[in-house]
Design a protein around this motif. Structure first.
Motif, PDB file in Angstrom:
ATOM      1  N   LEU A   1      31.964  -2.146  65.043  1.00 31.20           N
ATOM      2  CA  LEU A   1      32.451  -1.160  64.077  1.00 31.20           C
ATOM      3  C   LEU A   1      31.298  -0.401  63.423  1.00 31.20           C
ATOM      4  O   LEU A   1      31.354   0.816  63.261  1.00 31.20           O
ATOM      5  CB  LEU A   1      33.305  -1.826  63.001  1.00 31.20           C
ATOM      6  CG  LEU A   1      34.726  -2.180  63.402  1.00 31.20           C
ATOM      7  CD1 LEU A   1      35.407  -2.968  62.291  1.00 31.20           C
ATOM      8  CD2 LEU A   1      35.534  -0.946  63.733  1.00 31.20           C
ATOM      9  N   PHE A   2      30.232  -1.124  63.052  1.00 28.99           N
ATOM     10  CA  PHE A   2      29.088  -0.448  62.440  1.00 28.99           C
ATOM     11  C   PHE A   2      28.383   0.466  63.436  1.00 28.99           C
ATOM     12  O   PHE A   2      27.919   1.547  63.074  1.00 28.99           O
ATOM     13  CB  PHE A   2      28.118  -1.454  61.826  1.00 28.99           C
ATOM     14  CG  PHE A   2      28.585  -1.978  60.497  1.00 28.99           C
ATOM     15  CD1 PHE A   2      28.792  -1.119  59.429  1.00 28.99           C
ATOM     16  CD2 PHE A   2      28.829  -3.326  60.314  1.00 28.99           C
ATOM     17  CE1 PHE A   2      29.226  -1.589  58.196  1.00 28.99           C
ATOM     18  CE2 PHE A   2      29.252  -3.812  59.085  1.00 28.99           C
ATOM     19  CZ  PHE A   2      29.458  -2.944  58.038  1.00 28.99           C
ATOM     20  N   ARG A   3      28.318   0.065  64.676  1.00 25.25           N
ATOM     21  CA  ARG A   3      27.735   0.938  65.703  1.00 25.25           C
ATOM     22  C   ARG A   3      28.567   2.206  65.863  1.00 25.25           C
ATOM     23  O   ARG A   3      28.038   3.309  65.991  1.00 25.25           O
ATOM     24  CB  ARG A   3      27.633   0.215  67.037  1.00 25.25           C
ATOM     25  CG  ARG A   3      26.534  -0.807  67.078  1.00 25.25           C
ATOM     26  CD  ARG A   3      26.446  -1.474  68.417  1.00 25.25           C
ATOM     27  NE  ARG A   3      25.388  -2.479  68.412  1.00 25.25           N
ATOM     28  CZ  ARG A   3      25.236  -3.398  69.340  1.00 25.25           C
ATOM     29  NH1 ARG A   3      26.087  -3.454  70.356  1.00 25.25           N
ATOM     30  NH2 ARG A   3      24.261  -4.256  69.254  1.00 25.25           N
ATOM     31  N   PHE A   4      29.877   2.040  65.872  1.00 25.24           N
ATOM     32  CA  PHE A   4      30.763   3.196  65.989  1.00 25.24           C
ATOM     33  C   PHE A   4      30.592   4.141  64.801  1.00 25.24           C
ATOM     34  O   PHE A   4      30.506   5.359  64.967  1.00 25.24           O
ATOM     35  CB  PHE A   4      32.217   2.721  66.091  1.00 25.24           C
ATOM     36  CG  PHE A   4      33.220   3.836  66.081  1.00 25.24           C
ATOM     37  CD1 PHE A   4      33.344   4.675  67.178  1.00 25.24           C
ATOM     38  CD2 PHE A   4      34.030   4.055  64.983  1.00 25.24           C
ATOM     39  CE1 PHE A   4      34.267   5.724  67.163  1.00 25.24           C
ATOM     40  CE2 PHE A   4      34.947   5.087  64.969  1.00 25.24           C
ATOM     41  CZ  PHE A   4      35.065   5.909  66.058  1.00 25.24           C
ATOM     42  N   ILE A   5      30.541   3.570  63.606  1.00 22.14           N
ATOM     43  CA  ILE A   5      30.373   4.385  62.402  1.00 22.14           C
ATOM     44  C   ILE A   5      29.042   5.126  62.424  1.00 22.14           C
ATOM     45  O   ILE A   5      28.942   6.270  62.018  1.00 22.14           O
ATOM     46  CB  ILE A   5      30.511   3.515  61.140  1.00 22.14           C
ATOM     47  CG1 ILE A   5      31.964   3.062  60.999  1.00 22.14           C
ATOM     48  CG2 ILE A   5      30.065   4.259  59.890  1.00 22.14           C
ATOM     49  CD1 ILE A   5      32.183   1.987  59.958  1.00 22.14           C
ATOM     50  N   ASP A   6      27.990   4.471  62.936  1.00 28.20           N
ATOM     51  CA  ASP A   6      26.670   5.115  63.013  1.00 28.20           C
ATOM     52  C   ASP A   6      26.666   6.300  63.970  1.00 28.20           C
ATOM     53  O   ASP A   6      26.026   7.314  63.712  1.00 28.20           O
ATOM     54  CB  ASP A   6      25.601   4.119  63.445  1.00 28.20           C
ATOM     55  CG  ASP A   6      25.205   3.169  62.324  1.00 28.20           C
ATOM     56  OD1 ASP A   6      25.489   3.511  61.150  1.00 28.20           O
ATOM     57  OD2 ASP A   6      24.618   2.128  62.622  1.00 28.20           O
TER      58      ASP A   6
ATOM     59  N   SER B   1      35.136 -11.267  61.848  1.00 25.21           N
ATOM     60  CA  SER B   1      34.688 -11.399  63.234  1.00 25.21           C
ATOM     61  C   SER B   1      33.312 -10.739  63.396  1.00 25.21           C
ATOM     62  O   SER B   1      33.205  -9.514  63.307  1.00 25.21           O
ATOM     63  CB  SER B   1      35.693 -10.726  64.169  1.00 25.21           C
ATOM     64  OG  SER B   1      35.185 -10.671  65.473  1.00 25.21           O
ATOM     65  N   PRO B   2      32.259 -11.533  63.649  1.00 21.23           N
ATOM     66  CA  PRO B   2      30.907 -10.954  63.772  1.00 21.23           C
ATOM     67  C   PRO B   2      30.790  -9.913  64.885  1.00 21.23           C
ATOM     68  O   PRO B   2      30.157  -8.869  64.692  1.00 21.23           O
ATOM     69  CB  PRO B   2      30.016 -12.160  64.055  1.00 21.23           C
ATOM     70  CG  PRO B   2      30.778 -13.337  63.556  1.00 21.23           C
ATOM     71  CD  PRO B   2      32.226 -12.994  63.726  1.00 21.23           C
ATOM     72  N   GLY B   3      31.388 -10.173  66.022  1.00 24.54           N
ATOM     73  CA  GLY B   3      31.306  -9.222  67.132  1.00 24.54           C
ATOM     74  C   GLY B   3      31.983  -7.902  66.806  1.00 24.54           C
ATOM     75  O   GLY B   3      31.445  -6.821  67.081  1.00 24.54           O
ATOM     76  N   LEU B   4      33.150  -7.976  66.228  1.00 28.14           N
ATOM     77  CA  LEU B   4      33.881  -6.761  65.842  1.00 28.14           C
ATOM     78  C   LEU B   4      33.128  -6.002  64.757  1.00 28.14           C
ATOM     79  O   LEU B   4      33.041  -4.778  64.798  1.00 28.14           O
ATOM     80  CB  LEU B   4      35.286  -7.119  65.359  1.00 28.14           C
ATOM     81  CG  LEU B   4      36.158  -5.953  64.904  1.00 28.14           C
ATOM     82  CD1 LEU B   4      36.349  -4.940  66.029  1.00 28.14           C
ATOM     83  CD2 LEU B   4      37.500  -6.465  64.414  1.00 28.14           C
ATOM     84  N   ARG B   5      32.554  -6.739  63.820  1.00 26.91           N
ATOM     85  CA  ARG B   5      31.806  -6.108  62.740  1.00 26.91           C
ATOM     86  C   ARG B   5      30.636  -5.289  63.283  1.00 26.91           C
ATOM     87  O   ARG B   5      30.431  -4.141  62.890  1.00 26.91           O
ATOM     88  CB  ARG B   5      31.315  -7.184  61.769  1.00 26.91           C
ATOM     89  CG  ARG B   5      30.542  -6.646  60.613  1.00 26.91           C
ATOM     90  CD  ARG B   5      30.161  -7.717  59.618  1.00 26.91           C
ATOM     91  NE  ARG B   5      29.510  -8.834  60.262  1.00 26.91           N
ATOM     92  CZ  ARG B   5      29.687 -10.107  59.939  1.00 26.91           C
ATOM     93  NH1 ARG B   5      30.492 -10.431  58.962  1.00 26.91           N
ATOM     94  NH2 ARG B   5      29.054 -11.059  60.565  1.00 26.91           N
TER      95      ARG B   5
ATOM     96  N   MET C   1      39.843  -4.519  56.242  1.00 33.76           N
ATOM     97  CA  MET C   1      38.403  -4.737  56.122  1.00 33.76           C
ATOM     98  C   MET C   1      38.063  -6.221  56.155  1.00 33.76           C
ATOM     99  O   MET C   1      37.100  -6.635  56.813  1.00 33.76           O
ATOM    100  CB  MET C   1      37.883  -4.103  54.832  1.00 33.76           C
ATOM    101  CG  MET C   1      36.396  -4.228  54.669  1.00 33.76           C
ATOM    102  SD  MET C   1      35.451  -3.375  55.942  1.00 33.76           S
ATOM    103  CE  MET C   1      35.485  -1.729  55.311  1.00 33.76           C
ATOM    104  N   ASP C   2      38.841  -7.043  55.462  1.00 32.84           N
ATOM    105  CA  ASP C   2      38.617  -8.494  55.486  1.00 32.84           C
ATOM    106  C   ASP C   2      38.745  -9.043  56.899  1.00 32.84           C
ATOM    107  O   ASP C   2      37.944  -9.871  57.336  1.00 32.84           O
ATOM    108  CB  ASP C   2      39.600  -9.212  54.562  1.00 32.84           C
ATOM    109  CG  ASP C   2      39.319  -8.965  53.096  1.00 32.84           C
ATOM    110  OD1 ASP C   2      38.182  -8.542  52.763  1.00 32.84           O
ATOM    111  OD2 ASP C   2      40.243  -9.187  52.283  1.00 32.84           O
TER     112      ASP C   2
END
Length: 70
Positions: A60-65, A53-57, A47-48
């Motif tokens: 990841l949130f888009r994928f989770i959504d 990485s802002p782009g990866l973050r 998670m850290d």
């Protein structure tokens, strides 16, 4: 009728249970608690790394959504 038990009996039993749990967590190779503790450390590191990485973050949130819709 409620049985009357002295508070010291509860305290002794509580401490006995706490010591058993503590011993189980210290034996990492065989215990479920040790494995769970190792897993949590791995998850924290991942998670850290992802949040650094802002782009990866964002991805990841888009994928989770969208995951529940898939």
């Amino acid at each position: 009728m409620v049985a009357q038990v002295s508070p010291s009996t509860y305290e002794a039993k509580t401490q006995e249970i706490a010591l058993e749990i503590l011993k189980a967590t210290q034996d990492k190779k065989r215990s479920f608690f040790g494995q769970l503790q190792d897993q949590m450390r791995w998850d924290d590191k991942l998670m850290d790394w992802a949040m650094a990485s802002p782009g990866l973050r964002v991805q990841l949130f888009r994928f989770i959504d969208c995951l529940p819709a898939l």
